[in-house]
Design a protein around this motif. Structure first.
Motif, PDB file in Angstrom:
ATOM      1  N   HIS A  66       0.845  -1.198   0.000  1.00  0.00           N
ATOM      2  CA  HIS A  66       0.000   0.000   0.000  1.00  0.00           C
ATOM      3  C   HIS A  66       0.878   1.245   0.000  1.00  0.00           C
ATOM      4  O   HIS A  66       1.761   1.394   0.843  1.00  0.00           O
ATOM      5  N   LYS A  67       0.628   2.148  -0.944  1.00  0.00           N
ATOM      6  CA  LYS A  67       1.498   3.320  -1.120  1.00  0.00           C
ATOM      7  C   LYS A  67       1.488   4.250   0.097  1.00  0.00           C
ATOM      8  O   LYS A  67       2.473   4.928   0.353  1.00  0.00           O
ATOM      9  N   ASP A  68       0.404   4.281   0.843  1.00  0.00           N
ATOM     10  CA  ASP A  68       0.327   5.159   2.009  1.00  0.00           C
ATOM     11  C   ASP A  68       0.921   4.537   3.271  1.00  0.00           C
ATOM     12  O   ASP A  68       1.067   5.210   4.287  1.00  0.00           O
ATOM     13  N   LEU A  69       1.219   3.239   3.205  1.00  0.00           N
ATOM     14  CA  LEU A  69       1.786   2.527   4.354  1.00  0.00           C
ATOM     15  C   LEU A  69       2.995   1.713   3.904  1.00  0.00           C
ATOM     16  O   LEU A  69       2.981   0.475   3.947  1.00  0.00           O
TER      17      LEU A  69
ATOM     18  N   GLU B  86      -2.300   8.359  10.711  1.00  0.00           N
ATOM     19  CA  GLU B  86      -1.049   7.994  10.049  1.00  0.00           C
ATOM     20  C   GLU B  86       0.089   7.892  11.061  1.00  0.00           C
ATOM     21  O   GLU B  86       0.263   8.748  11.921  1.00  0.00           O
TER      22      GLU B  86
ATOM     23  N   ASN C 103      -0.922  -2.239   8.049  1.00  0.00           N
ATOM     24  CA  ASN C 103      -1.017  -3.039   6.834  1.00  0.00           C
ATOM     25  C   ASN C 103      -1.769  -4.336   7.108  1.00  0.00           C
ATOM     26  O   ASN C 103      -2.698  -4.696   6.387  1.00  0.00           O
TER      27      ASN C 103
END
Length: 158
Positions: free
Chosen positions: A17-20, A81, A124
Motif C-alpha cells: 500500500h502506497k500510504d503505508l 497515520e 497493513n
C-alpha cells in the motif's frame, strides 16, 4: 516448503500500500504459509473443527466467553497515520521483539512474522481484520481483530 513468496499471497497488496510503505527488511520477514503449513498451524493452535473465525462455537477455546478478558477499539488508532497499536494491545501482548507470531485468517491462510515487524506494520496487516487471530509462538496471550474496529484480548485455554 513451508512458505509462499509474499507477492503470491492473495492479500499481498496490503503490504504494498502506497500510504503505508514497509521497509524491505520487514517485508522479507512477512511470510505467508503454504496451505498445508497453515492448516497445520490452524489445527494445532486454533481449531480442529472450524475453518474460519466466523464459525467458532463453545467447543472451540476461541468461542468461549472465558477466553476473552477485554475488548478495545483499534480502528481510531489505525486511522491516524503513523499511529502505534493501542496501548491496551501492547500491554496485553507484551512479547519480546523476536517472538514468532501467527496472523491467522483461516485454516488455509496464515502469515508468520516477528512481533516487532507486526508492531511496525500493524496497519497493513489490519486491512485484513475480519476476525483474524494473532497468536505468539509459545505465548498464552491472544488477540482477535474484528471488522467492526475492536480487538478482543484474551488468554489461551490450558
Amino acid at each position: 516448503m513451508n512458505y509462499i513468496p509474499l507477492e503470491e499471497h492473495k492479500h499481498a497488496w496490503v503490504f504494498r500500500h502506497k500510504d503505508l510503505p514497509i521497509n524491505p527488511d520487514d517485508l522479507a520477514l512477512i511470510k505467508p504459509m503454504t496451505e498445508a503449513r497453515a492448516a497445520n498451524v490452524w489445527t494445532t493452535f486454533i481449531s480442529q473443527e472450524q475453518d474460519h473465525p466466523d464459525f467458532f462455537t463453545e467447543k472451540d477455546w476461541l468461542g468461549q466467553k472465558s477466553t476473552w478478558l477485554e475488548t478495545v477499539n483499534w480502528e481510531n488508532a489505525w486511522e491516524k497515520e503513523g499511529s502505534a497499536l493501542p496501548d491496551e494491545v501492547l500491554s496485553h501482548l507484551a512479547w519480546d521483539n523476536n517472538t514468532t507470531v501467527y496472523f491467522c485468517l483461516s485454516r488455509n491462510n496464515v502469515i508468520e512474522t516477528r512481533w516487532d515487524v507486526f508492531v511496525r506494520c500493524w496497519q497493513n496487516f489490519l486491512f485484513m481484520s475480519d476476525g483474524v487471530i494473532l497468536l505468539g509462538k509459545k505465548r498464552q496471550q491472544v488477540a482477535q481483530f474484528m471488522a467492526n474496529g475492536t480487538v478482543k484480548l484474551g488468554q489461551k485455554s490450558a
